[in-house]
Design a protein around this motif. Structure first.
Motif, mmCIF file in Angstrom:
data_model
loop_
_atom_site.group_PDB
_atom_site.id
_atom_site.type_symbol
_atom_site.label_atom_id
_atom_site.label_comp_id
_atom_site.label_asym_id
_atom_site.label_seq_id
_atom_site.Cartn_x
_atom_site.Cartn_y
_atom_site.Cartn_z
ATOM 1 N N THR A 59 13.763 33.728 8.881
ATOM 2 C CA THR A 59 14.136 32.312 8.985
ATOM 3 C C THR A 59 13.511 31.516 7.848
ATOM 4 O OG1 THR A 59 14.370 32.479 11.384
ATOM 5 C CG2 THR A 59 14.043 30.270 10.467
ATOM 6 N N GLU A 62 15.430 32.213 4.639
ATOM 7 C CA GLU A 62 16.717 31.510 4.640
ATOM 8 C C GLU A 62 16.518 30.013 4.425
ATOM 9 O OE1 GLU A 62 18.499 32.632 8.354
ATOM 10 O OE2 GLU A 62 18.776 34.717 7.714
ATOM 11 N N LEU A 63 15.495 29.462 5.026
ATOM 12 C CA LEU A 63 15.192 28.041 4.871
ATOM 13 C C LEU A 63 14.824 27.723 3.425
ATOM 14 C CD1 LEU A 63 14.904 25.341 6.313
ATOM 15 C CD2 LEU A 63 12.560 25.977 6.879
ATOM 16 N N ASP A 65 15.894 29.298 0.762
ATOM 17 C CA ASP A 65 17.157 29.281 0.002
ATOM 18 C C ASP A 65 17.901 27.970 0.212
ATOM 19 O OD1 ASP A 65 16.685 31.832 -0.975
ATOM 20 O OD2 ASP A 65 17.957 32.822 0.530
ATOM 21 N N HIS A 66 17.955 27.523 1.464
ATOM 22 C CA HIS A 66 18.626 26.252 1.774
ATOM 23 C C HIS A 66 17.916 25.088 1.078
ATOM 24 C CE1 HIS A 66 20.776 23.180 3.977
ATOM 25 N NE2 HIS A 66 19.636 22.670 4.383
ATOM 26 N N ALA A 67 16.594 25.124 1.060
ATOM 27 C CA ALA A 67 15.822 24.049 0.428
ATOM 28 C C ALA A 67 16.139 23.959 -1.062
ATOM 29 C CB ALA A 67 14.327 24.281 0.635
ATOM 30 N N LYS A 69 18.858 24.763 -2.590
ATOM 31 C CA LYS A 69 20.189 24.169 -2.761
ATOM 32 C C LYS A 69 20.173 22.668 -2.470
ATOM 33 C CE LYS A 69 22.429 28.495 -1.642
ATOM 34 N NZ LYS A 69 22.970 29.309 -0.562
ATOM 35 N N LEU A 70 19.478 22.277 -1.412
ATOM 36 C CA LEU A 70 19.431 20.856 -1.057
ATOM 37 C C LEU A 70 18.714 20.042 -2.123
ATOM 38 C CD1 LEU A 70 20.212 18.770 1.106
ATOM 39 C CD2 LEU A 70 17.967 19.153 2.144
ATOM 40 N N GLU A 80 17.706 13.871 5.351
ATOM 41 C CA GLU A 80 17.875 15.310 5.114
ATOM 42 C C GLU A 80 16.610 15.926 4.524
ATOM 43 O OE1 GLU A 80 22.552 15.887 4.059
ATOM 44 O OE2 GLU A 80 21.335 14.737 2.631
ATOM 45 N N LEU A 84 14.202 18.690 6.231
ATOM 46 C CA LEU A 84 13.900 19.910 5.494
ATOM 47 C C LEU A 84 12.393 20.120 5.373
ATOM 48 C CD1 LEU A 84 14.652 22.319 3.656
ATOM 49 C CD2 LEU A 84 14.683 20.695 1.750
#
Length: 128
Positions: A59, A62-63, A65-67, A69-70, A80, A84
Motif C-alpha cells: 500500500t 502504491e501510495l 507512486d500516486h503521490a 503523479k499528484l 488533495e 495525500l
C-alpha cells in the motif's frame, strides 16, 4: 504460548516462548503497541502479521507512486495534497513499524560480523 496485548494465552498446551516478542503491525485497542511472543514463527497469528506487513508495504509503494503523479499535476488542490500527506504519514508509520519489528527479530551478530556494529544507524552517520 503467545502474548498478545500483554495477556498470555496458552494455545498449544505450553511450549517455549521466544525471548524476543514480535511487534505486531497493528495497534492494540487503545492504540498501544501489540506484541506476540511465540516459539512458532508459522503460527496463524504470525502468518497474519506477515500478511498484514506485506499489505502495508505494498500500500505504501502504491501510495508513493500516486503521490509522484499528484505532485506533477499543477491542478492538484490543497485538499488533495493534505489528504495525500495524511496517507503518506500513515504509510511511513506502518513501514517504520514493520522495519522495527523485522529488525528486532534479526539474530545478534557473532564475532565474525564485527564490521556490522560499525555501520551508521541514522542519517547523521552516528554509529551504534
Amino acid at each position: 504460548m503467545l502474548l498478545l496485548l500483554g495477556v498470555r494465552l496458552a494455545v498449544d498446551g505450553g511450549g517455549n516462548v521466544s525471548s524476543q516478542p514480535r511487534l505486531l503491525p497493528w495497534p492494540g485497542l487503545s492504540g498501544q503497541r501489540s506484541y506476540l511472543s511465540t516459539d512458532d514463527s508459522n503460527s496463524p497469528l504470525s502468518r497474519l502479521a506477515d500478511e498484514m506487513e506485506e499489505i502495508q508495504l505494498q500500500t505504501g509503494a502504491e501510495l508513493l507512486d500516486h503521490a509522484a503523479k499528484l505532485l506533477e499535476d499543477q491542478k492538484a488542490n490543497t485538499v488533495e495534497l493534505r489528504f495525500l500527506s495524511t496517507r503518506l504519514c500513515e504509510a511511513l508509520r506502518d513501514a517504520l513499524r514493520v522495519a522495527e519489528s523485522r529488525g528486532g527479530r534479526l539474530p545478534e551478530p557473532d564475532g565474525d560480523d564485527a564490521e556490522w556494529s560499525e555501520l551508521p544507524t541514522s542519517a547523521t552517520g552516528t554509529s551504534r
